[in-house]
Scaffold this motif. Structure first.
Motif, PDB file in Angstrom:
ATOM      1  N   UNK A 196     -20.642   6.586   5.634  1.00 38.82           N
ATOM      2  CA  UNK A 196     -21.843   6.339   4.835  1.00 38.82           C
ATOM      3  C   UNK A 196     -22.791   5.425   5.605  1.00 38.82           C
ATOM      4  N   UNK A 197     -24.046   5.815   5.692  1.00 36.69           N
ATOM      5  CA  UNK A 197     -25.031   5.008   6.417  1.00 36.69           C
ATOM      6  C   UNK A 197     -25.413   3.784   5.585  1.00 36.69           C
ATOM      7  N   UNK A 198     -26.052   2.809   6.228  1.00 37.57           N
ATOM      8  CA  UNK A 198     -26.488   1.611   5.512  1.00 37.57           C
ATOM      9  C   UNK A 198     -27.502   1.979   4.434  1.00 37.57           C
ATOM     10  N   UNK A 199     -28.340   2.953   4.735  1.00 38.46           N
ATOM     11  CA  UNK A 199     -29.329   3.399   3.749  1.00 38.46           C
ATOM     12  C   UNK A 199     -28.637   3.954   2.512  1.00 38.46           C
ATOM     13  N   UNK A 251      -5.651   6.167  -7.563  1.00 42.38           N
ATOM     14  CA  UNK A 251      -5.907   6.719  -8.886  1.00 42.38           C
ATOM     15  C   UNK A 251      -7.370   6.548  -9.279  1.00 42.38           C
ATOM     16  N   UNK A 252      -7.929   5.343  -9.059  1.00 37.14           N
ATOM     17  CA  UNK A 252      -9.339   5.109  -9.355  1.00 37.14           C
ATOM     18  C   UNK A 252     -10.230   6.015  -8.510  1.00 37.14           C
ATOM     19  N   UNK A 253      -9.873   6.153  -7.231  1.00 38.55           N
ATOM     20  CA  UNK A 253     -10.683   6.977  -6.332  1.00 38.55           C
ATOM     21  C   UNK A 253     -10.673   8.444  -6.714  1.00 38.55           C
ATOM     22  N   UNK A 254      -9.511   8.969  -7.032  1.00 37.02           N
ATOM     23  CA  UNK A 254      -9.408  10.390  -7.367  1.00 37.02           C
ATOM     24  C   UNK A 254     -10.055  10.715  -8.708  1.00 37.02           C
ATOM     25  N   UNK A 255     -10.138   9.723  -9.603  1.00 36.79           N
ATOM     26  CA  UNK A 255     -10.718   9.979 -10.926  1.00 36.79           C
ATOM     27  C   UNK A 255     -12.234  10.141 -10.899  1.00 36.79           C
ATOM     28  N   UNK A 256     -12.872   9.788  -9.774  1.00 43.62           N
ATOM     29  CA  UNK A 256     -14.332   9.896  -9.715  1.00 43.62           C
ATOM     30  C   UNK A 256     -14.802  11.310  -9.392  1.00 43.62           C
ATOM     31  N   UNK A 257     -13.904  12.172  -8.981  1.00 46.25           N
ATOM     32  CA  UNK A 257     -14.275  13.560  -8.674  1.00 46.25           C
ATOM     33  C   UNK A 257     -14.333  14.371  -9.960  1.00 46.25           C
ATOM     34  N   UNK A 258     -15.147  15.438 -10.035  1.00 44.80           N
ATOM     35  CA  UNK A 258     -15.791  16.161  -8.930  1.00 44.80           C
ATOM     36  C   UNK A 258     -17.197  15.688  -8.578  1.00 44.80           C
ATOM     37  N   UNK A 259     -17.729  14.695  -9.283  1.00 47.81           N
ATOM     38  CA  UNK A 259     -19.093  14.250  -9.027  1.00 47.81           C
ATOM     39  C   UNK A 259     -19.126  12.747  -8.769  1.00 47.81           C
ATOM     40  N   UNK A 260     -18.619  12.311  -7.639  1.00 43.26           N
ATOM     41  CA  UNK A 260     -18.591  10.874  -7.339  1.00 43.26           C
ATOM     42  C   UNK A 260     -19.963  10.352  -6.916  1.00 43.26           C
ATOM     43  N   UNK A 261     -20.126   9.051  -7.037  1.00 41.63           N
ATOM     44  CA  UNK A 261     -21.320   8.393  -6.533  1.00 41.63           C
ATOM     45  C   UNK A 261     -21.026   7.805  -5.153  1.00 41.63           C
ATOM     46  N   UNK A 301     -23.166  11.663  -4.560  1.00 44.62           N
ATOM     47  CA  UNK A 301     -22.712  11.966  -3.203  1.00 44.62           C
ATOM     48  C   UNK A 301     -23.127  13.377  -2.795  1.00 44.62           C
ATOM     49  N   UNK A 302     -23.348  13.567  -1.503  1.00 42.81           N
ATOM     50  CA  UNK A 302     -23.684  14.880  -0.971  1.00 42.81           C
ATOM     51  C   UNK A 302     -22.413  15.714  -0.815  1.00 42.81           C
ATOM     52  N   UNK A 303     -22.550  17.046  -0.666  1.00 45.22           N
ATOM     53  CA  UNK A 303     -21.350  17.877  -0.460  1.00 45.22           C
ATOM     54  C   UNK A 303     -20.499  17.427   0.721  1.00 45.22           C
ATOM     55  N   UNK A 304     -21.157  16.997   1.816  1.00 47.05           N
ATOM     56  CA  UNK A 304     -20.409  16.531   2.988  1.00 47.05           C
ATOM     57  C   UNK A 304     -19.634  15.261   2.663  1.00 47.05           C
ATOM     58  N   UNK A 305     -20.268  14.337   1.941  1.00 48.57           N
ATOM     59  CA  UNK A 305     -19.593  13.090   1.570  1.00 48.57           C
ATOM     60  C   UNK A 305     -18.444  13.353   0.600  1.00 48.57           C
ATOM     61  N   UNK A 306     -18.634  14.297  -0.305  1.00 46.65           N
ATOM     62  CA  UNK A 306     -17.572  14.638  -1.251  1.00 46.65           C
ATOM     63  C   UNK A 306     -16.361  15.201  -0.518  1.00 46.65           C
ATOM     64  N   UNK A 307     -16.620  16.067   0.483  1.00 47.21           N
ATOM     65  CA  UNK A 307     -15.517  16.644   1.255  1.00 47.21           C
ATOM     66  C   UNK A 307     -14.749  15.553   1.992  1.00 47.21           C
ATOM     67  N   UNK A 308     -15.485  14.588   2.572  1.00 51.90           N
ATOM     68  CA  UNK A 308     -14.817  13.477   3.257  1.00 51.90           C
ATOM     69  C   UNK A 308     -14.026  12.626   2.268  1.00 51.90           C
ATOM     70  N   UNK A 309     -14.607  12.442   1.072  1.00 49.22           N
ATOM     71  CA  UNK A 309     -13.930  11.652   0.057  1.00 49.22           C
ATOM     72  C   UNK A 309     -12.632  12.298  -0.399  1.00 49.22           C
ATOM     73  N   UNK A 310     -12.658  13.612  -0.574  1.00 53.36           N
ATOM     74  CA  UNK A 310     -11.430  14.322  -0.973  1.00 53.36           C
ATOM     75  C   UNK A 310     -10.352  14.162   0.095  1.00 53.36           C
TER      76      UNK A 310
END
Length: 248
Positions: free
Chosen positions: A89-92, A132-142, A101-110
């Protein structure tokens, strides 16, 4: 039933003398006595094992070692942990944690939380809540939720050499014990996060004596229902924990 992965070897008196676990091209075995030794020789004559290691080796991504004297088995996933990567993730992007999150970021997150799920299931119960907290944010994470993957990877690598110890307990004395807890309103949507650890011990634990203890199954999860208090959360956690203990 259709794809057995655990095999038991018994002698003529039906006593258990060996166990063999198989997963794809990995296998692990333990036992003793002449019946077991003969079975192992027949197994090695039949199949061309590339490696055959005693008291140490890799199985399904976990490095195991056994002390020949104490018989204690240790398992860790230090090699696997070193390959884990957080979401880039960039500083911006980090300045806008509520942004989707973008599709690319979501794929990395998974991938990141998927790796975390694997190691916390096998050898790292200390990561269970973060995963558990991380996986619960899908399918639309921030962006902010995916950024937590960096903390997960950092903790995993900080304690990469952490091992689970499997202590030798006589089968005649083997019993199980459970520890559980729950927080209140700390999960997504005011949900409550609960967790439990199931362990093996011997019967002297029930008499209040010091006894060997080995964790063998653990879980961190959000309760399916909203609860009005910590006590209500712990009661639901106890229900789930006792069900898992009974099933085991």
């Amino acid at each position: 039933r259709f794809d057995p992965c655990l095999y038991y070897l018994r002698d003529s008196s039906a006593a258990l003398v060996g166990v063999l676990a198989v997963n794809v091209d990995d296998s692990m075995t333990g036992g003793e006595g002449p019946v077991y030794a003969a079975a192992i020789q027949a197994l090695r004559d039949r199949f061309p094992y590339r490696k055959w290691l005693q008291h140490q080796g890799d199985c399904c991504g976990t490095q195991y070692s056994q002390d020949p004297e104490t018989k204690i088995i240790s398992g860790n996933q230090a090699k696997f942990v070193e390959k884990m990567k957080p979401v880039r993730l960039s500083r911006h992007r980090l300045r806008h944690p509520e942004a989707p999150a973008t599709p690319s970021e979501i794929a990395q997150g998974r991938s990141c939380f998927g790796d975390g799920g694997w190691i916390c299931k096998e050898t790292r119960p200390d990561l269970s809540c973060q995963v558990s907290f991380g996986q619960s944010c899908f399918p639309q994470p921030t962006v902010g939720q995916l950024a937590q993957g960096a903390a997960l990877v950092r903790r995993a690598k900080q304690y990469a050499d952490l091992s689970v110890k499997y202590l030798p307990i006589p089968a005649s004395e083997l019993t199980m014990i459970a520890d559980l807890d729950a927080a209140w309103g700390n999960a997504k949507g005011n949900g409550t996060q609960a967790g439990y650890v199931l362990g093996f011990t011997d019967r002297s634990m029930a008499q209040g004596q010091e006894a060997p203890w080995t964790p063998f199954h653990w879980r961190s999860f959000r309760l399916k229902r909203l609860v009005p208090s910590t006590l209500a959360g712990e009661a639901q956690a106890a229900s789930s924990c006792s069900a898992a203990l009974e099933w085991m």
